[in-house]
Scaffold this active site. Structure first.
Site, mmCIF file in Angstrom:
data_model
loop_
_atom_site.group_PDB
_atom_site.id
_atom_site.type_symbol
_atom_site.label_atom_id
_atom_site.label_comp_id
_atom_site.label_asym_id
_atom_site.label_seq_id
_atom_site.Cartn_x
_atom_site.Cartn_y
_atom_site.Cartn_z
ATOM 1 N N CYS A 126 0.830 -1.205 0.000
ATOM 2 C CA CYS A 126 0.000 0.000 0.000
ATOM 3 C C CYS A 126 0.871 1.264 0.000
ATOM 4 O O CYS A 126 1.519 1.539 -0.995
ATOM 5 C CB CYS A 126 -1.007 -0.024 1.150
ATOM 6 N N HIS A 239 -3.688 -5.200 0.271
ATOM 7 C CA HIS A 239 -3.218 -5.589 1.605
ATOM 8 C C HIS A 239 -3.236 -7.111 1.781
ATOM 9 O O HIS A 239 -4.143 -7.658 2.418
ATOM 10 C CB HIS A 239 -4.085 -4.921 2.682
ATOM 11 N N GLU A 241 -1.541 -8.838 3.717
ATOM 12 C CA GLU A 241 -1.334 -9.240 5.122
ATOM 13 C C GLU A 241 -2.672 -9.425 5.852
ATOM 14 O O GLU A 241 -2.762 -10.261 6.763
ATOM 15 C CB GLU A 241 -0.442 -8.224 5.852
#
Ligand code: MN
Length: 264
Positions: A126, A239, A241
């Site tokens: 990001c 994202h 994660e």
């Protein structure tokens, strides 16, 4: 004689095991309300990929950064606020620009430049992907809705939870991203109103949304005008994660790749 040989083999095996150090992955922090913070989703994703997460506090001190760079094998640059457009790519701020945190801008840029110079592999997520452009001579769209009329995809999916992918991306065949994910199309989450505009020399676009917004970057050659140790540079606008931390392994290979490169 045979027993001595077996013993020697065992000692050699033990020495090799001790030598195989688990890669330490530095994770860039943000500072807010007097705290040094990193979302656990990043920490957990590095752990799940087999790396040792090490949170790096915000600092602009060159000596501190140099010492930290000596300690880590890989670097993960995290998401966050907007970059100061005037300072980093010479544009006046547009009305849609969000919060700017100068101390974090400086820390991010110094940290990633030091890592790249030393040949430490970098994954930018990001804001971390946007940093790859900002730190090495590229630029950003400060605010997609007001600056990119052709962009029609919803890139800020909130309030939809980040564990859910909402828009598709096309991934360039043969890129690191396509190779590790084993596909050229994916559905990703999206929490951004900025994006990479000009890609620095030495990097290439490897993923785009349906409206052309850049969703992935990686190294294509040597960086121009910056000290460059030649290690992997990989950036994604989404994202992974959040999805990885939720137990969905679809994007775990992104973190595995960072840990693998950090182990070299
Ligand atoms: Mn997006």
């Amino acid at each position: 004689m045979k027993r001595v040989f077996t013993l020697a083999l065992m000692l050699l095996g033990a020495a090799l095991c001790l030598n195989a150090k688990t890669p330490v992955i530095g994770i860039s922090a943000y500072s807010e309300d007097g705290r040094c913070q990193v979302n656990m989703t990043y920490v957990n994703s590095v752990r799940m990929a087999g790396g040792v997460p090490l949170v790096i506090p915000v600092t602009g001190d060159d000596n501190q950064i140099a010492a930290i760079i000596e300690t880590i094998d890989g670097l993960l640059m995290t998401g966050g606020e907007d970059f100061d457009p005037l300072k980093w790519f010479g544009e006046e701020p547009v009305r849609g620009l969000g919060e700017v945190v100068p101390t974090r801008d400086e820390y991010d840029v110094k940290l990633v430049r030091a890592a790249v110079a030393k040949g430490i592999p970098v994954l930018g997520i990001c804001r971390g992907e946007q940093l790859l452009a900002v730190a090495f001579g590229g630029s950003l769209w400060q605010d997609i809705p007001s600056q990119v009329p052709s962009s029609y995809v919803k890139h800020r999916q909130s309030p939809t939870t980040g564990t859910v992918g909402t828009h598709s991306i096309d991934i360039t065949k043969g890129s690191i991203l396509a190779t590790i994910l084993g596909k050229e199309k994916a559905v990703v989450n999206s929490f951004h109103h900025q994006a990479v505009k000009d890609v620095p020399a030495g990097m290439k676009v490897t993923a785009v949304a349906a409206d052309g917004i850049i969703e992935g970057l990686e190294r294509s050659g040597k960086l121009n005008g910056f000290a460059d140790g030649g290690a992997m540079i990989l950036g994604v606008q989404f994202h992974p994660e959040i999805i990885t931390n939720s137990g969905n392994p679809e994007f775990l290979p992104i973190f595995r790749k960072l840990v693998e490169e950090a182990g070299k």
